[in-house]
Structures are given as structure tokens and as C-alpha cells.
Design a protein around this motif. Structure first.
Motif, PDB file in Angstrom:
ATOM      1  N   GLN A   1       0.823  -1.210   0.000  1.00  0.00           N
ATOM      2  CA  GLN A   1       0.000   0.000   0.000  1.00  0.00           C
ATOM      3  C   GLN A   1       0.860   1.264   0.000  1.00  0.00           C
ATOM      4  O   GLN A   1       0.521   2.254  -0.650  1.00  0.00           O
ATOM      5  N   GLN A   2       1.974   1.227   0.709  1.00  0.00           N
ATOM      6  CA  GLN A   2       2.878   2.374   0.701  1.00  0.00           C
ATOM      7  C   GLN A   2       3.427   2.608  -0.704  1.00  0.00           C
ATOM      8  O   GLN A   2       3.520   3.755  -1.169  1.00  0.00           O
ATOM      9  N   ALA A   3       3.789   1.520  -1.394  1.00  0.00           N
ATOM     10  CA  ALA A   3       4.326   1.651  -2.751  1.00  0.00           C
ATOM     11  C   ALA A   3       3.272   2.210  -3.700  1.00  0.00           C
ATOM     12  O   ALA A   3       3.564   3.059  -4.550  1.00  0.00           O
ATOM     13  N   LEU A   4       2.040   1.737  -3.558  1.00  0.00           N
ATOM     14  CA  LEU A   4       0.973   2.175  -4.456  1.00  0.00           C
ATOM     15  C   LEU A   4       0.532   3.602  -4.159  1.00  0.00           C
ATOM     16  O   LEU A   4       0.136   4.337  -5.070  1.00  0.00           O
ATOM     17  N   LEU A   5       0.589   3.994  -2.889  1.00  0.00           N
ATOM     18  CA  LEU A   5       0.222   5.367  -2.539  1.00  0.00           C
ATOM     19  C   LEU A   5       1.170   6.351  -3.228  1.00  0.00           C
ATOM     20  O   LEU A   5       0.748   7.408  -3.705  1.00  0.00           O
ATOM     21  N   ALA A   6       2.429   5.960  -3.314  1.00  0.00           N
ATOM     22  CA  ALA A   6       3.412   6.815  -3.985  1.00  0.00           C
ATOM     23  C   ALA A   6       3.209   6.837  -5.494  1.00  0.00           C
ATOM     24  O   ALA A   6       3.597   7.787  -6.170  1.00  0.00           O
ATOM     25  N   SER A   7       2.570   5.771  -6.032  1.00  0.00           N
ATOM     26  CA  SER A   7       2.411   5.691  -7.486  1.00  0.00           C
ATOM     27  C   SER A   7       1.191   6.443  -7.998  1.00  0.00           C
ATOM     28  O   SER A   7       0.990   6.556  -9.206  1.00  0.00           O
ATOM     29  N   SER A   8       0.342   6.925  -7.082  1.00  0.00           N
ATOM     30  CA  SER A   8      -0.863   7.684  -7.449  1.00  0.00           C
ATOM     31  C   SER A   8      -1.780   6.901  -8.391  1.00  0.00           C
ATOM     32  O   SER A   8      -2.259   7.426  -9.395  1.00  0.00           O
ATOM     33  N   SER A   9      -2.034   5.650  -8.063  1.00  0.00           N
ATOM     34  CA  SER A   9      -2.944   4.822  -8.861  1.00  0.00           C
ATOM     35  C   SER A   9      -4.051   4.291  -7.965  1.00  0.00           C
ATOM     36  O   SER A   9      -3.924   3.210  -7.371  1.00  0.00           O
TER      37      SER A   9
END
Length: 854
Positions: free
Chosen positions: A439-447
Motif C-alpha cells: 500500500q505504501q508503494a501504491l500510494l506513492a504511485s498515485s494509482s
């Protein structure tokens, strides 16, 4: 005989000594008493008898007899912590023994090697012993040697080799009368099942061994230790801690083996750490480290040091020295061939990352990640977690997601073996870190759409239906019946003001038995292999309905707003702030249920406004005017969502996940359309049941003494609509024992799991039954939470105490809406609007929530 029927052997040995036997016979008798005291009694007395046995054997001038007694004495001295003396005596025994006797001595030295954690040396001794024992035709000792070799293989992580030796040993035991040794093999096979990741089989085998030991009347210290290990793996840390502490107390009272005390302290430390008490874990681990060091048990000492460092890290300590110590422990464990080495390297990497030492972290995480392709499921998850953390440190979002996906696949594989809802829920804790990393990785990806996919990926297995139905187990059914009877008697005694400690004790014992039997269940149904598809969700939502999926990343609530063909993300407030406001709301609703609490209404409404701002943020401006589905995080399931101003006048449904909502939409109502109305005993309210029986005409009515659990379950199975009005009780300590009071005792969540098909729609007109307890990472346990995965499409229940009279008005209005063809959520909205506009009725309307999809 001492391992076939220990107590009979003890009595016979004592009788021999009373008959003035010759030295040779007296040596045997003292040795038997020494073995009994060593394994099940006072170690101090054991050493006295074993020394006497050795002295008598020397007087009888029987070198092989003396070698045999010396070997037994060596084992006793090791358990007393006198390692150097024990090893010298065992060396003397090997030198004095010949042929068959030497083989038995080698077996005992191998056993000592296993106790000390010197597994390579132990394996060499047992490999030398087995051919000699086979040549001598000694079936009993060959079987013992095979069992020991299997146990050593387990310690080295060679589960397949261990299983082969256990199988060979069991075949030999079937030809002997060694009942205690046979039970020991069953116990050891339970440990093997645990090492391979099969927790239900492990618990079943340990329970079977316990029954065999009980028939022999012998204590079961080693069994308790192994059961603690399995309970820890199952996520049942409080149970493991209680059992370990109880075993330590028994050991101290009986003067038992210090070696076992050290092992139990290590288990207790690990259990305290899992149970959320790192300070207690650190204290226990420190004592275990000292004992293992004093006993010269380096393998065990390394495991205790790992737990000690983990506990210190959980207390918030993070230093460069801890990184160095954790890495060194990992290297030592790897040198010993211990499967726990990757855990130590992962810990070193995690602390190094927190300290900003990226290069050191990458080195340690790479070492830990090597375990991701082999070994039992939990070891592979350790490896994939390390891989994901290394990718995060390297700034590779795709690498993080790939590792997290593989790790969660391993978690699913593991959880699919678990038949009990509680074990499957608690196992989710193993994936908490993987989910957070993704979730941290995806939050940074703005998707937002991919974040939704991962949120559902993490929730999916938690909410899968229980795969195994308990009715096939007559013992479990008998325990459930006895539990209801005892609980009913205790409740009656409380009402009469009579003491209930004995009844409460019996109830706790039955609860433990029920939990023990349910955790043995294996998953037999095929898993649901379908993956969540955001496009399918958006199509099902259409243009009018909105689904709000709330997730928590780094302590902050994120709102994923689904509808109108797209997924949008909004920042909201802090989870801790939301929990504080939710508690204020719950306290206020409890007071509003009584006539004197009307003054609390403004406070509750103000808390509702603050709660909306924290939980939904700016997403409220984009909800449109249609129905809303809320998918909350597990720690916010008690929120009365209808109290939030923007949601008060809407068609509102709460669902554990978007996938669960889709599954509920796809459930077809049963063709028979049977209606069941249940009114439990002792109610001051619930009068709507009689009126509803007149309205529905053909409905099945079960009231008062006719509302008994077996009949209620029979009628509920496959019903189209069930309305249950009964006294409800939520159990914070054990949510699956939350209950509805029937004439013959409590109807609990375990009972509902026996249904072939849960009712299509259920209305629970009871206080507090929508409450749930948390388990694992994002799992909920409780009465209402148990129903949706069983095939119930929609459910109405309250999350707070309610006023009885106001609840009757709400329930009658709710059924009017259902009779007009409305869904549960639509009917509940209209029922709230139809209530009088006073504090008590408004609070009652807010307390009830529609769950599910229909």
C-alpha cells in the motif's frame, strides 16, 4: 516397561527393592525409578537413583549394565544443566558398552546431542546406533532411534526425512506394547505436521497424543511445549503464553528438569511478544539466555537471543549494536542449520533500515530473502517480506509489489489448510507487513484503482467462507450442547444471586474444548481462485451507487471512492483520532438508550460530525444522491455509519470488502421463501415477533421455551428471512462465543457455522450483536461477522445497546418496507425516517446498520 506403562513400572521397581534383591536386579529397579523421576517427577531424586543404579551395576561386575546406567545418568545430568559432567559420563558409557548395549548408549548420547542443539553430532551417533539395533533384532530401541532421528531431522528443517522416519517407527511400534512410546511418536508427528505448515493436522495429532497419555496417567510436559509452538504459529499467543506459564509452574513445583524450564521460558517469551507485551518477552528471554548459556546449549541460546532482540526492537529500541547482534545470531543459526536464521537477518535488515544504514540493510535482507523459495509457508513469507523490504529500500515500486504478491500467495496457500474461522483470521497477521509495504508503494504511485485492487487482495482470504462443517464431529456437538447447558445454569444462578465460580470454571473448560476441536478442522472445499476485478465492481455500482473503501496507510485513513466508472482517492484523517471519536459515539448511544440520557444527543451529533470529517474528508462532496456502500477498516467496524450527517438519509450498507459486496449481490434467494421468527426467553421487549407472525401468516414462530438451539438451527438453515429477537452478548475475550440467548442456552457463532446455508436475510433485533473483535491483520470475528461468509446476502444488527420499545417501532417499520419489496438497506432508511423525532428513537435508528448487499 517404564515407557509402556510408566506407573506400573514404577510400582514394580519399588516392589523389587523391598524384596532385598541382588545388586544386578537392584540396579535395574533403581534405574527404572530414576527414569520415572527424571521424566515425570523430581530430577534431584532421579539423579540419586541413577547414581545408585550405576554403583550397583559396578558391584555386580556387569560392564554392559554399568554402561547402560551411566548413559541414563548422563541424560539426567544434561537435564540438570550439568553438561560437561554428563558428556564425560556418556563417553565412559560408550567405552564400557559392547555390541547391542553400545548401540543403546549411542542412542542416549544422540538424544543428549539433540537436547543440547548439537544436531550434526547427534545425527552421527544415531546413524551408528540404528544398524546395530536392527542387527540385534531390537524392535523397541530401533523404533526409538528412528523417532529420535526424525526429531533431529525436524530441527535441521528436513521435514520429508523426518516424516519417513516417523512412518517407519510407527510401523514398528504397532508390533510392540510400548503405549507411551507410541504416543510419543504421535506427538512427534504432530510437530512434523507443524513444521510443514499443517497446523490443523498438528493440533489434531497433539490432541490424539494427549488422549493416549491421559490413559497412561503420565504428565505431558513435552506435549505442552509442542502444543505451545503450534498455538504460536496459529496466532493464538495468549493461549500459548498461559499454557507455557502453567507448565513452568508445574515444573518448579515438581523439581523437574531445568533444561525444560529454559525451553518453556523461551516459548513464553515468544508468546508474550506475539501477545503485544514486549517488556515481559524481553525479561523472559533474558532468563532463558542465561539458562541456556549455563547449560552450554548454544543452539538454544541463539534462538533465545533472537527473541530477546526482537522484544527489544518491539519496545522501540533501535541501535547499531542490535543490528550487529541480530546479524550475528543469524549467522550462528545458519551454522547450526536452524530454519530460524532468515528471521534474524530480516530483523537485522529492518533495524538497519530504521537507522538509515541502507547498505547494511540490503546485505542482511538479501540473506533473509534466500528462504523465499523453499521450506514451510511461514519461512517463505519471511523471505518474500525481506525481498519486498529490499526493493523498497532500492526505490523499486514494481519490485515491492511483485514480492508482496508472491508472499501473500504463500499466505493464501497456508490459510487454505485452516478450517477454523479463528485460525484463518489470526493467520492474516503474517501478511500485515506485506500489505503495508504494497500500500505504501501504491500510494506513492498515485494509482487509486491499483490501490483498490491491493486493498481487496489483502481482505480477500480473510472473508472466505468456512470450508468445513463441524456436524460430522459428534464430540464437538456434545461439547456445544454441554456448553449451552452450563451457560444457561450460570445465567440462572446469576439472576438468583447464587455463586457461580464452579459453573464459570466448567464453562471455560468447555469453551477451551470447543476451540481445541474446531482448530483441528482442515479445509476441504476448493478455494475461490477468482480475483477481484475493479471493472466488474464499477459496472455493478452503475452511475448512482458509490462504494467507499477506507484503508489505513501509515496511520492515515485513505478513502477510495468508487462509482461512475472510476476510482478516486481522497486523504482523510488519522485512524487514532477516528477511534477516539467512535468511542465517544458508542458511549453516547449507550446513554441515549435510556430515558434519562436525552441530554447527550447534542454531544453524539457533534461527535458524528467530527467522525465524518476524519473518516471521509472531502470525499463527501462527491457522493451524489444515490446509495452508499461503506467498506471500513477492521478497527472501525463499530462505527454507527448512519449517524454521519452526509449518510443519515441515504440507502446505506456496510460490507467487509468490495468483493464480499459483489458476492452478496450474486446470491440468489432460496426458492422456498421460508420466514422464521424467533423470540428468546426473558425479554421485556421483542413484542414485534407476535405481530410479525400475524402479518406473515405462514411464518415459523419459535418463542420462549420452544426457541431451543437445535430447533432454531434446523429452521434457520436455508430460510429466506430470519428475524431473531433475543438477549445478545458480545464477548471481547472470545468473539466467536458471542451469543444470542435461547431457551436452552446461548446460540453462538460456532453454531451458525454448522448450517448448510445461512438464511438469505437476517434481522437481529438484539443489543450489541453487530460488534466484532479484531484478529490478525484485517480480520473480524463475532456473531454478525460470522454470518456474511456463510451465504447470508444481507443482515441488520445493532452495534450498541438500544431501547427495547424504540427497537420494536423500528423493526415493525423495517418489515413494512421489506413487504413492499425494498432491500434491507432501503427498508432500514425508511424505517428510521418513520420513527418519532426524539433522542431515544433517533439513537435507536443510528445504532442499527445494514450489512452485506441485500
Amino acid at each position: 516397561m517404564v515407557f509402556a506403562d510408566p506407573n506400573a513400572a514404577l510400582a514394580q521397581a519399588q516392589a523389587v527393592l523391598m524384596s532385598d534383591p541382588p545388586p544386578l536386579h537392584a540396579s535395574v529397579a533403581h534405574q527404572v525409578i530414576g527414569i520415572w523421576q527424571r521424566d515425570w517427577g523430581d530430577l534431584r531424586l532421579a539423579l540419586q537413583h541413577l547414581r545408585r543404579a550405576s554403583s550397583l551395576a559396578a558391584r555386580a561386575k556387569a560392564p554392559d549394565r554399568e554402561a547402560d546406567t551411566l548413559a541414563t545418568l548422563g541424560v539426567g545430568l544434561v537435564h540438570a544443566g550439568r553438561t560437561q559432567q554428563a558428556l564425560k559420563i556418556l563417553e565412559q558409557a560408550v567405552e564400557r558398552g559392547t555390541g547391542h548395549t553400545r548401540a543403546r548408549v549411542l542412542y542416549r548420547r544422540a538424544y543428549v546431542g539433540w537436547v543440547l542443539g548439537r544436531h550434526v553430532e547427534a545425527l552421527e551417533d544415531i546413524r551408528r546406533a540404528i544398524p546395530l539395533l536392527r542387527q540385534a533384532g531390537d524392535t523397541i530401541w530401533t523404533a526409538r532411534a528412528l523417532t529420535l532421528r526424525a526429531t533431529i531431522h525436524l530441527a535441521l528443517g528436513a521435514v520429508d526425512r523426518a516424516d519417513a522416519d516417523f512412518t517407519a517407527a510407527e510401523r514398528l511400534w504397532d508390533t510392540t506394547g510400548q503405549d507411551h512410546d507410541k504416543a510419543d511418536v504421535v506427538e512427534s508427528r504432530g510437530l512434523a505436521a507443524f513444521r510443514s505448515g499443517d497446523v490443523p493436522l498438528a493440533l489434531r495429532l497433539l490432541a490424539e497424543a494427549q488422549e493416549q497419555y491421559a490413559r497412561l496417567g503420565t504428565p505431558t510436559l513435552m506435549l505442552s511445549m509442542r502444543r505451545c509452538e503450534v498455538l504460536l504459529a496459529a496466532g493464538l499467543a495468549p493461549e500459548a503464553l498461559a499454557e507455557a506459564d502453567a507448565a513452568i509452574a508445574v515444573l518448579e513445583r515438581s523439581g523437574g528438569q531445568p533444561t525444560r524450564k529454559a525451553e518453556l521460558l523461551l516459548i513464553a517469551a515468544r508468546a508474550a511478544l506475539q501477545a503485544g507485551d514486549p517488556h515481559a518477552a524481553s525479561a523472559r528471554a533474558a532468563v532463558a539466555v542465561r539458562l541456556f548459556a549455563r547449560q552450554r546449549r548454544a543452539w538454544w541460546e541463539a534462538h533465545a537471543r533472537l527473541t530477546q532482540i526482537e522484544a527489544r526492537a518491539a519496545c522501540g529500541w533501535q541501535t547499531s549494536r542490535m543490528v550487529k547482534d541480530a546479524a550475528a545470531v543469524g549467522d550462528r543459526l545458519a551454522a547450526f542449520g536452524a530454519p530460524a536464521a532468515p528471521e534474524a537477518w530480516l530483523l537485522a535488515g529492518r533495524i538497519a533500515l530504521a537507522l538509515g544504514r541502507t547498505a547494511d540493510a540490503q546485505r542482511h535482507l538479501s540473506a533473509a530473502a534466500r528462504s523465499r523459495h523453499s521450506g514451510p509457508p511461514l519461512a517463505r513469507m519471511t523471505g518474500w517480506t525481506a525481498r519486498a523490504m529490499a526493493a523498497q529500500a532500492a526505490g523499486s515500486g514494481p519490485g515491492v509489489l511483485a514480492a508482496c504478491r508472491r508472499g501473500l500467495d504463500v499466505l493464501d496457500e497456508y490459510r487454505l489448510t485452516l478450517g477454523a474461522s479463528e485460525l484463518r483470521a489470526r493467520a492474516t497477521k503474517r501478511g500485515a507487513e506485506l500489505a503495508a509495504l504494497a500500500q505504501q508503494a501504491l500510494l506513492a504511485s498515485s494509482s487509486p484503482r491499483r490501490l483498490l485492487e491491493w486493498s481487496e487482495r489483502c481482505r480477500a482470504t480473510t472473508l472466505s467462507p468456512p470450508p468445513t462443517r463441524p456436524p460430522a464431529d459428534p464430540v464437538l456437538q456434545s461439547s456445544l450442547t454441554a456448553f449451552r447447558e452450563i451457560a444457561a445454569r450460570a445465567e440462572a444462578a446469576r439472576r438468583d444471586g447464587r455463586p457461580v465460580p464452579a459453573l464459570e470454571r466448567d464453562q471455560r473448560l468447555l469453551e477451551r474444548d470447543i476451540r481445541s476441536r474446531t482448530v483441528h478442522l482442515r479445509r476441504e472445499a476448493a478455494p475461490d481462485t477468482s480475483r477481484f476485478d475493479p471493472a466488474q465492481l464499477l459496472q455493478e455500482l452503475g452511475d448512482d451507487t458509490r462504494l467507499l473503501e477506507l484503508i489505513v496507510v501509515n496511520g492515515q485513513v485513505q478513502v477510495l471512492l468508487c462509482g461512475q466508472g472510476r476510482v478516486r482517492r481522497f486523504d482523510a484523517g488519522l485512524l487514532t483520532d477516528a477511534e477516539k471519536e467512535a468511542k465517544l459515539v458508542q458511549d453516547g448511544l449507550r446513554q441515549l438508550a435510556h430515558p434519562g440520557g436525552q441530554a447527550r444527543l447534542p454531544m453524539v451529533q457533534a461527535a458524528g460530525r467530527r467522525l465524518e470529517e476524519i473518516l471521509l474528508g472531502s470525499a463527501t462532496a462527491h457522493l451524489g444522491s444515490g446509495p452508499v456502500v461503506v467498506v471500513p477498516p477492521v478497527r472501525l467496524h463499530r462505527v454507527p455509519w448512519a449517524l454521519l450527517p452526509t449518510l443519515q438519509d441515504r440507502v446505506l450498507t456496510v460490507s467487509p470488502s468490495a468483493s464480499s459486496w459483489l458476492r452478496g449481490r450474486a446470491i440468489a434467494p432460496p426458492p422456498a421463501g421460508r420466514h422464521v421468527l424467533v423470540r428468546g426467553p426473558g425479554l421485556s421487549g421483542g413484542m414485534e415477533v407476535t405481530e410479525l407472525a400475524d402479518r406473515y401468516g405462514s411464518a415459523i414462530l419459535l418463542e420462549d421455551d420452544h426457541a431451543r438451539v437445535p430447533r432454531v438451527l434446523e429452521e434457520l438453515d436455508g430460510a429466506a428471512l430470519a428475524h431473531i429477537c433475543a438477549q445478545g452478548a458480545f464477548r471481547v475475550d472470545s468473539p466467536l462465543f458471542s451469543s444470542l440467548r435461547m431457551a436452552d442456552g446461548p446460540l453462538i457463532a460456532h453454531d451458525f457455522e454448522r448450517l448448510s446455508r445461512s438464511p438469505y436475510r437476517i434481522i437481529l433485533s438484539s443489543c450489541d450483536v453487530a460488534r466484532s473483535g479484531t484478529a490478525g491483520a484485517d480480520a473480524i470475528l463475532g456473531l454478525a461477522a460470522a454470518l456474511l461468509p456463510l451465504g447470508t446476502a444481507g443482515l441488520v444488527a445493532s452495534s450498541a445497546p438500544v431501547n427495547d420499545e424504540a427497537a420494536v417501532h423500528l423493526m415493525l417499520a423495517l418489515h413494512e418496507g421489506l413487504a413492499a419489496g425494498l432491500s434491507l438497506a432501503e427498508a432500514l432508511r425508511d424505517a428510521r425516517a418513520a420513527l418519532p423525532d426524539d433522542a431515544i428513537h433517533r439513537a435507536t435508528g443510528w445504532a442499527f446498520t445494514a450489512f452485506g448487499a441485500m
